[in-house]
Design a protein around this motif. Structure first.
Motif, PDB file in Angstrom:
ATOM      1  N   ILE A 144     -35.386   4.023  54.747  1.00 18.82           N
ATOM      2  CA  ILE A 144     -35.629   4.331  53.338  1.00 18.82           C
ATOM      3  C   ILE A 144     -34.661   3.528  52.472  1.00 18.82           C
ATOM      4  N   LEU A 145     -35.204   2.738  51.580  1.00 18.08           N
ATOM      5  CA  LEU A 145     -34.387   1.932  50.667  1.00 18.08           C
ATOM      6  C   LEU A 145     -34.544   2.477  49.254  1.00 18.08           C
ATOM      7  N   GLN A 146     -33.457   2.988  48.680  1.00 16.49           N
ATOM      8  CA  GLN A 146     -33.477   3.421  47.291  1.00 16.49           C
ATOM      9  C   GLN A 146     -33.509   2.197  46.384  1.00 16.49           C
ATOM     10  N   HIS A 147     -34.412   2.216  45.411  1.00 15.53           N
ATOM     11  CA  HIS A 147     -34.558   1.063  44.529  1.00 15.53           C
ATOM     12  C   HIS A 147     -33.291   0.782  43.735  1.00 15.53           C
ATOM     13  N   ILE A 148     -32.551   1.826  43.356  1.00 16.60           N
ATOM     14  CA  ILE A 148     -31.323   1.620  42.597  1.00 16.60           C
ATOM     15  C   ILE A 148     -30.276   0.928  43.469  1.00 16.60           C
ATOM     16  N   ASP A 149     -30.308   1.210  44.782  1.00 20.88           N
ATOM     17  CA  ASP A 149     -29.376   0.542  45.681  1.00 20.88           C
ATOM     18  C   ASP A 149     -29.707  -0.936  45.812  1.00 20.88           C
ATOM     19  N   ILE A 150     -30.999  -1.252  45.871  1.00 21.27           N
ATOM     20  CA  ILE A 150     -31.414  -2.656  45.941  1.00 21.27           C
ATOM     21  C   ILE A 150     -30.969  -3.391  44.676  1.00 21.27           C
ATOM     22  N   ALA A 151     -31.206  -2.754  43.524  1.00 20.51           N
ATOM     23  CA  ALA A 151     -30.802  -3.372  42.259  1.00 20.51           C
ATOM     24  C   ALA A 151     -29.292  -3.550  42.191  1.00 20.51           C
ATOM     25  N   ALA A 152     -28.558  -2.537  42.652  1.00 19.91           N
ATOM     26  CA  ALA A 152     -27.096  -2.620  42.636  1.00 19.91           C
ATOM     27  C   ALA A 152     -26.613  -3.778  43.494  1.00 19.91           C
ATOM     28  N   ALA A 153     -27.198  -3.926  44.674  1.00 17.22           N
ATOM     29  CA  ALA A 153     -26.792  -5.006  45.566  1.00 17.22           C
ATOM     30  C   ALA A 153     -27.103  -6.369  44.955  1.00 17.22           C
ATOM     31  N   VAL A 154     -28.289  -6.516  44.372  1.00 15.96           N
ATOM     32  CA  VAL A 154     -28.685  -7.795  43.779  1.00 15.96           C
ATOM     33  C   VAL A 154     -27.791  -8.147  42.600  1.00 15.96           C
ATOM     34  N   ILE A 155     -27.554  -7.172  41.711  1.00 12.22           N
ATOM     35  CA  ILE A 155     -26.722  -7.431  40.537  1.00 12.22           C
ATOM     36  C   ILE A 155     -25.289  -7.743  40.945  1.00 12.22           C
ATOM     37  N   ALA A 156     -24.761  -6.993  41.900  1.00 14.21           N
ATOM     38  CA  ALA A 156     -23.388  -7.233  42.347  1.00 14.21           C
ATOM     39  C   ALA A 156     -23.246  -8.609  42.982  1.00 14.21           C
ATOM     40  N   ILE A 157     -24.196  -8.984  43.831  1.00 12.67           N
ATOM     41  CA  ILE A 157     -24.144 -10.306  44.465  1.00 12.67           C
ATOM     42  C   ILE A 157     -24.241 -11.402  43.410  1.00 12.67           C
ATOM     43  N   ALA A 158     -25.128 -11.225  42.425  1.00 11.54           N
ATOM     44  CA  ALA A 158     -25.282 -12.224  41.366  1.00 11.54           C
ATOM     45  C   ALA A 158     -24.000 -12.368  40.552  1.00 11.54           C
ATOM     46  N   MET A 159     -23.351 -11.248  40.211  1.00 10.25           N
ATOM     47  CA  MET A 159     -22.126 -11.317  39.424  1.00 10.25           C
ATOM     48  C   MET A 159     -20.991 -11.957  40.215  1.00 10.25           C
ATOM     49  N   VAL A 160     -20.847 -11.572  41.465  1.00  4.72           N
ATOM     50  CA  VAL A 160     -19.795 -12.155  42.293  1.00  4.72           C
ATOM     51  C   VAL A 160     -20.002 -13.652  42.438  1.00  4.72           C
ATOM     52  N   THR A 161     -21.249 -14.076  42.678  1.00  9.95           N
ATOM     53  CA  THR A 161     -21.549 -15.502  42.823  1.00  9.95           C
ATOM     54  C   THR A 161     -21.273 -16.260  41.532  1.00  9.95           C
ATOM     55  N   ALA A 162     -21.734 -15.705  40.401  1.00  8.36           N
ATOM     56  CA  ALA A 162     -21.538 -16.373  39.113  1.00  8.36           C
ATOM     57  C   ALA A 162     -20.060 -16.523  38.776  1.00  8.36           C
ATOM     58  N   LEU A 163     -19.288 -15.463  38.998  1.00  8.85           N
ATOM     59  CA  LEU A 163     -17.857 -15.543  38.686  1.00  8.85           C
ATOM     60  C   LEU A 163     -17.142 -16.485  39.641  1.00  8.85           C
ATOM     61  N   ALA A 164     -17.550 -16.507  40.901  1.00  5.05           N
ATOM     62  CA  ALA A 164     -16.933 -17.432  41.849  1.00  5.05           C
ATOM     63  C   ALA A 164     -17.194 -18.878  41.438  1.00  5.05           C
ATOM     64  N   LEU A 165     -18.427 -19.178  41.042  1.00  2.00           N
ATOM     65  CA  LEU A 165     -18.745 -20.533  40.586  1.00  2.00           C
ATOM     66  C   LEU A 165     -18.003 -20.866  39.299  1.00  2.00           C
ATOM     67  N   PHE A 166     -17.928 -19.890  38.387  1.00  2.58           N
ATOM     68  CA  PHE A 166     -17.265 -20.127  37.105  1.00  2.58           C
ATOM     69  C   PHE A 166     -15.795 -20.476  37.295  1.00  2.58           C
ATOM     70  N   PHE A 167     -15.119 -19.725  38.148  1.00  2.00           N
ATOM     71  CA  PHE A 167     -13.685 -19.947  38.307  1.00  2.00           C
ATOM     72  C   PHE A 167     -13.355 -21.056  39.301  1.00  2.00           C
ATOM     73  N   ASN A 168     -14.349 -21.549  40.030  1.00  4.46           N
ATOM     74  CA  ASN A 168     -14.093 -22.655  40.953  1.00  4.46           C
ATOM     75  C   ASN A 168     -14.612 -23.998  40.455  1.00  4.46           C
ATOM     76  N   ARG A 169     -15.575 -23.984  39.526  1.00  2.65           N
ATOM     77  CA  ARG A 169     -16.226 -25.237  39.129  1.00  2.65           C
ATOM     78  C   ARG A 169     -16.015 -25.602  37.660  1.00  2.65           C
ATOM     79  N   THR A 170     -15.383 -24.759  36.868  1.00  2.68           N
ATOM     80  CA  THR A 170     -15.248 -25.044  35.438  1.00  2.68           C
ATOM     81  C   THR A 170     -13.800 -25.361  35.081  1.00  2.68           C
ATOM     82  N   ARG A 171     -13.615 -25.918  33.880  1.00  4.32           N
ATOM     83  CA  ARG A 171     -12.274 -26.261  33.411  1.00  4.32           C
ATOM     84  C   ARG A 171     -11.409 -25.017  33.270  1.00  4.32           C
ATOM     85  N   ILE A 172     -12.008 -23.936  32.763  1.00  3.72           N
ATOM     86  CA  ILE A 172     -11.254 -22.682  32.620  1.00  3.72           C
ATOM     87  C   ILE A 172     -10.834 -22.160  33.990  1.00  3.72           C
TER      88      ILE A 172
END
Length: 319
Positions: free
Chosen positions: A161-189
């Protein structure tokens, strides 16, 4: 003999007899681990920029979630409430930089740690004064987050059984972690952040503004706190008890390393999955409650043998 069987044989027999239940436990541990990693990321951002453990990250999660729900309850449309909450976290970041970080620059780290503890109690009092101390329900459907669940057949007669809110939480968390990792590793800031983390004085000498970097990092940490508050609040309630959940990220930091974004992810997964498996399969043998202390025991072992964490840098000082 019965004790040895309960520790080394019976749990693995249970896993083999009910593989669908094992997958269910692993999934729930994975979701918790990703959310732990998201919490830990907020700590990592502050530590990378200032070298101090931000004790206030837990209450920032609560404060951001309370602000969002409180604004909506006062009649503010959900999208505007979300934007205003992000603005509030931005104002908080500027205030922290101006009234805490700037006056205490180059002070011992313990002074900055005590300042974040003071900030914690200030936000607790402010949150209780403005929003009250009673738990609130997260505006899950209003934010467009999914509800309900999906049953996936597994094996001959099993089901996961997969709760839809858990799927959304996992997707959003992975997206945020990936975006912040790219931001702090690939940008001037991001490069400026790493320079500030390595040496404040050297960063200043090449024209990097500590004040600007600290404000950006605290704002990013505030956005992470908001996302964390929404996801954890959707799974339970928005209350000051979330602060305790946020501090459960400390073992994650010890496992992954206080300065490593990938370490926060790996450490979060180890803690999340380890807690669930330990509680379900070994919990009955020890009377239950493993989930509340197992992560700290794992962290203790790491402190004994690898204190810098899996991805942390070993610091060697020659005297």
């Amino acid at each position: 003999m019965d004790l040895l069987n309960g520790i080394f044989i019976a749990p693995f027999v249970q896993m083999a007899d009910a593989p669908d239940f094992l997958v269910q436990v692993l999934w729930e541990g994975f979701v918790s681990g990703i959310l732990y990693a998201l919490i830990a990321l907020g700590f990592v951002l502050i530590f990378k920029a200032s070298g101090v453990f931000n004790f206030a990250q837990g209450i920032m999660v609560v404060f951001a979630a309370l602000t969002l729900v409180g604004l909506y309850q006062k009649g503010v449309p959900v999208i505007l409430a979300l934007i205003l909450t992000m603005a509030v976290m931005g104002i908080l970041a500027l205030a922290v930089e101006r009234f805490i970080m700037r006056p205490l620059v180059n002070q011992p780290h313990v002074i900055l740690l005590m300042a974040t503890i003071g900030l914690t109690y200030f936000l607790v009092g402010l949150g209780e004064f403005v929003f009250g101390g009673e738990p609130k329900q997260m505006i899950t459907t209003e934010l467009g987050l999914p509800t309900g669940s999906t049953e996936i057949p597994f094996g001959a007669q099993g089901v996961v059984i997969l709760q839809h809110i858990d799927i959304a939480a996992a997707v959003i968390a992975i997206a945020m972690v990936t975006a912040l990792a790219l931001f702090f590793n690939r940008t001037r800031i991001g490069r400026a952040l790493r320079a500030v983390a390595d040496d404040h004085q050297a960063a200043l000498s090449v024209g990097i503004s500590l004040h600007q970097i600290w404000a950006i990092v605290w704002f990013a940490s505030g956005l992470v706190a908001l996302a964390t508050g929404i996801m954890w609040g959707a799974r339970s309630d928005v209350s000051f008890a979330l602060e305790i959940i946020a501090l459960r990220a400390l073992p994650v930091l010890i496992l992954g390393g206080f300065t490593s974004v990938p370490g926060a992810i790996v450490g979060g997964l180890i803690v999340g999955i380890g807690e669930k498996i330990g509680e379900i399969y070994w919990g009955p043998l020890l009377g239950g409650g493993i989930e509340s202390w197992l992560a700290y025991m794992i962290a203790l072992v790491f402190l004994l043998f690898r204190p810098q964490g899996l991805f942390g840098e070993r610091i060697i000082e020659r005297v």
